[in-house]
Design a protein around this motif. Structure first.
Motif, PDB file in Angstrom:
ATOM      1  N   GLN A 110       0.841  -1.192   0.000  1.00 57.47           N
ATOM      2  CA  GLN A 110       0.000   0.000   0.000  1.00 57.47           C
ATOM      3  C   GLN A 110       0.884   1.252   0.000  1.00 57.47           C
ATOM      4  O   GLN A 110       0.554   2.246  -0.637  1.00 57.47           O
ATOM      5  CB  GLN A 110      -0.922   0.011   1.225  1.00 57.47           C
ATOM      6  N   GLU A 111       1.988   1.167   0.698  1.00 57.66           N
ATOM      7  CA  GLU A 111       2.910   2.298   0.752  1.00 57.66           C
ATOM      8  C   GLU A 111       3.490   2.592  -0.629  1.00 57.66           C
ATOM      9  O   GLU A 111       3.599   3.754  -1.035  1.00 57.66           O
ATOM     10  CB  GLU A 111       4.027   2.016   1.752  1.00 57.66           C
ATOM     11  N   GLN A 112       3.871   1.553  -1.371  1.00 61.29           N
ATOM     12  CA  GLN A 112       4.436   1.749  -2.707  1.00 61.29           C
ATOM     13  C   GLN A 112       3.410   2.365  -3.653  1.00 61.29           C
ATOM     14  O   GLN A 112       3.730   3.281  -4.411  1.00 61.29           O
ATOM     15  CB  GLN A 112       4.936   0.417  -3.274  1.00 61.29           C
ATOM     16  N   LEU A 113       2.186   1.858  -3.601  1.00 62.31           N
ATOM     17  CA  LEU A 113       1.139   2.421  -4.455  1.00 62.31           C
ATOM     18  C   LEU A 113       0.855   3.863  -4.054  1.00 62.31           C
ATOM     19  O   LEU A 113       0.732   4.741  -4.913  1.00 62.31           O
ATOM     20  CB  LEU A 113      -0.140   1.581  -4.388  1.00 62.31           C
ATOM     21  N   GLY A 114       0.773   4.097  -2.757  1.00 62.81           N
ATOM     22  CA  GLY A 114       0.546   5.457  -2.281  1.00 62.81           C
ATOM     23  C   GLY A 114       1.626   6.411  -2.765  1.00 62.81           C
ATOM     24  O   GLY A 114       1.335   7.524  -3.219  1.00 62.81           O
ATOM     25  N   HIS A 115       2.878   5.974  -2.683  1.00 59.79           N
ATOM     26  CA  HIS A 115       3.999   6.812  -3.137  1.00 59.79           C
ATOM     27  C   HIS A 115       3.850   7.134  -4.627  1.00 59.79           C
ATOM     28  O   HIS A 115       4.051   8.287  -5.045  1.00 59.79           O
ATOM     29  CB  HIS A 115       5.329   6.116  -2.856  1.00 59.79           C
ATOM     30  N   ALA A 116       3.505   6.135  -5.430  1.00 60.22           N
ATOM     31  CA  ALA A 116       3.345   6.346  -6.872  1.00 60.22           C
ATOM     32  C   ALA A 116       2.207   7.313  -7.177  1.00 60.22           C
ATOM     33  O   ALA A 116       2.241   8.027  -8.182  1.00 60.22           O
ATOM     34  CB  ALA A 116       3.106   5.011  -7.577  1.00 60.22           C
ATOM     35  N   LEU A 117       1.214   7.364  -6.276  1.00 56.48           N
ATOM     36  CA  LEU A 117       0.064   8.250  -6.465  1.00 56.48           C
ATOM     37  C   LEU A 117       0.230   9.591  -5.750  1.00 56.48           C
ATOM     38  O   LEU A 117      -0.614  10.476  -5.896  1.00 56.48           O
ATOM     39  CB  LEU A 117      -1.210   7.571  -5.943  1.00 56.48           C
ATOM     40  N   GLY A 118       1.281   9.713  -4.943  1.00 57.38           N
ATOM     41  CA  GLY A 118       1.454  10.921  -4.151  1.00 57.38           C
ATOM     42  C   GLY A 118       0.512  10.965  -2.960  1.00 57.38           C
ATOM     43  O   GLY A 118       0.080  12.040  -2.538  1.00 57.38           O
ATOM     44  N   LEU A 119       0.187   9.777  -2.425  1.00 55.73           N
ATOM     45  CA  LEU A 119      -0.737   9.656  -1.296  1.00 55.73           C
ATOM     46  C   LEU A 119      -0.080   8.878  -0.162  1.00 55.73           C
ATOM     47  O   LEU A 119       0.936   8.220  -0.358  1.00 55.73           O
ATOM     48  CB  LEU A 119      -2.000   8.879  -1.725  1.00 55.73           C
TER      49      LEU A 119
END
Length: 140
Positions: A27-36
């Motif tokens: 979730q952290e990696q996806l959040g980082h890619a989305l700026g979230l």
């Protein structure tokens, strides 16, 4: 007063979680890619926060799927606005660690005959346990 997630938002969130996990992405990696933050991704996956069209498009790009992936399997009973009860049951099952692990293992079986036999075995076991109901109380 807390608001329960909308069934469709929860379904899309479950599909998001399924794809993210199948890629081995946190979730952290996806959040980082989305700026979230990862907490925002959690809220999306639980259906607590609705995903806007532009954001869903960006998520689809990151996860390597078409936007339609998030809607696959979403059906409506008799034209009503509610997803079928089976869709909710499947979504809840896939949200469990057992459901996710079983689904991943099943997908790794290349032989179609073996998959069919395994499905037949699971149906036989379920029938022998007298699962006349939806089995919803057994999930989660």
């Amino acid at each position: 007063m807390s608001k329960a997630p909308d069934d469709i938002d929860a379904y899309i969130g479950a599909r998001l979680r399924l794809r993210r996990q199948s890629l081995g992405m946190s979730q952290e990696q996806l959040g980082h890619a989305l700026g979230l933050t990862f907490q925002q991704v959690q809220k999306y996956e639980k259906g607590l926060n609705r995903i806007g069209a532009g954001r869903l498009f960006h998520i689809a790009e990151i996860l390597g799927v078409e936007v339609s992936f998030f809607y696959e399997g979403l059906s409506r009973a008799n034209g009503s606005d509610a997803p079928l009860e089976d869709d909710n049951l499947i979504r809840r099952f896939l949200a469990t660690s057992e459901g996710y692990s079983l689904s991943r293992a099943f997908c790794r079986i290349d032989n179609a005959h073996t998959r069919a036999r395994l499905l037949e075995l699971v149906r036989t076991i379920a029938d022998s346990e007298g699962t006349e109901s939806t089995g919803a109380s057994r999930i989660g």
